[in-house]
Design an enzyme around this catalytic site. Structure first.
Site, PDB file in Angstrom:
ATOM      1  N   LYS A 109      22.459  29.452  36.446  1.00 44.66           N
ATOM      2  CA  LYS A 109      22.674  30.614  37.252  1.00 44.66           C
ATOM      3  C   LYS A 109      21.903  30.842  38.288  1.00 44.66           C
ATOM      4  O   LYS A 109      21.471  30.734  39.585  1.00 44.66           O
ATOM      5  CB  LYS A 109      23.017  32.304  36.260  1.00 44.66           C
ATOM      6  CG  LYS A 109      22.982  32.778  37.042  1.00 44.66           C
ATOM      7  CD  LYS A 109      22.764  34.542  36.564  1.00 44.66           C
ATOM      8  CE  LYS A 109      21.177  34.725  37.020  1.00 44.66           C
ATOM      9  NZ  LYS A 109      20.764  36.091  36.985  1.00 44.66           N
ATOM     10  N   ASP A 123      26.715  35.218  36.052  1.00 48.65           N
ATOM     11  CA  ASP A 123      25.815  35.731  36.101  1.00 48.65           C
ATOM     12  C   ASP A 123      26.555  36.669  34.949  1.00 48.65           C
ATOM     13  O   ASP A 123      28.036  36.760  34.515  1.00 48.65           O
ATOM     14  CB  ASP A 123      25.357  36.730  37.122  1.00 48.65           C
ATOM     15  CG  ASP A 123      26.329  37.883  38.153  1.00 48.65           C
ATOM     16  OD1 ASP A 123      26.988  37.993  37.745  1.00 48.65           O
ATOM     17  OD2 ASP A 123      25.677  38.325  38.840  1.00 48.65           O
TER      18      ASP A 123
END
Ligand code: SF4
Length: 208
Positions: free
Chosen positions: A118, A136
């Site tokens: 991420k 996320d």
């Protein structure tokens, strides 16, 4: 217009900004802010990075910092001992391996302590304009509710969305979905009655 493009277009028209919520002036600052943002809010990170980057304005300065001093500054973000150690180690890798510059590829970024997929996607998308899919907690929740993602694994969600979303809009799509998740498609009680993509959502009115 297909469904992905329609979602992108409507969210783009309804959301004022897709700028990252983490504040930064230089690439190195984004790297450190992203690492600190684990398990906390962007607002809290923004509060501590003012003092942190004032005290340590370069990767070399942070790499040479005393851990106790850094722990004190990042204390309020939680897991402060681990985070202090990790950002000092990350700064050291940036200095020793990349001469103080932030690397441009996900593979290289993943070699830096504290950087997962991420974070690496945030960095390549924000700094280098790469077609990043940023999974996320908000992105995972919203794409599952929309019926675009079918799995709980961030890596698999990223792979699924890479297949669905054209390269040219991947980064902005990620940022728009993230904002939509924060503002409207909230975790506990989504505001489906205010949602501009409700007619495109398989979870409209049935998620809780
Ligand atoms: S309709 Fe509801 S569940 Fe679907 S995206 Fe909108 S807010 Fe989320």
């Amino acid at each position: 217009m297909n469904r992905i493009q329609e979602i992108h277009s409507r969210l783009g028209a309804s959301i004022a900004t897709t700028e990252p919520m983490l504040r930064f002036d230089r690439p190195f600052e984004l790297l450190i802010a992203v690492i600190l943002s684990a398990q906390t809010t962007d607002e809290l990170v923004n509060r501590v990075t003012i003092e942190l980057f004032d005290a340590y304005p370069t990767p070399r300065a942070l790499a040479g910092a005393r851990i106790g001093d850094v722990e004190r500054i990042v204390y309020s973000t939680g897991f402060y001992r681990t985070k202090a150690k990790t950002i000092i180690a990350a700064a050291a890798v940036v200095v020793e391996r990349y001469g103080g510059r932030i690397p441009r590829t996900i593979a290289e970024l993943l070699e830096i302590p504290g950087v997962g997929r991420k974070s690496a996607n945030v960095i390549v998308g924000t700094l280098f304009g790469e077609p990043a899919i940023i999974v996320d907690t908000h992105f995972a929740r919203v794409t599952r509710r929309l019926g675009l993602a079918t799995t709980g694994s961030p890596a698999r969600i990223e792979a699924e969305l890479r297949r669905l979303v054209p390269e040219s809009i991947r980064y902005s799509f990620s940022m728009l979905i993230n904002r939509h998740g924060r503002l409207i498609c909230r975790a506990r009680v989504p505001r489906c009655e205010e949602c501009v993509i409700a007619d495109l959502c398989v979870g409209a009115g049935i998620v809780s």
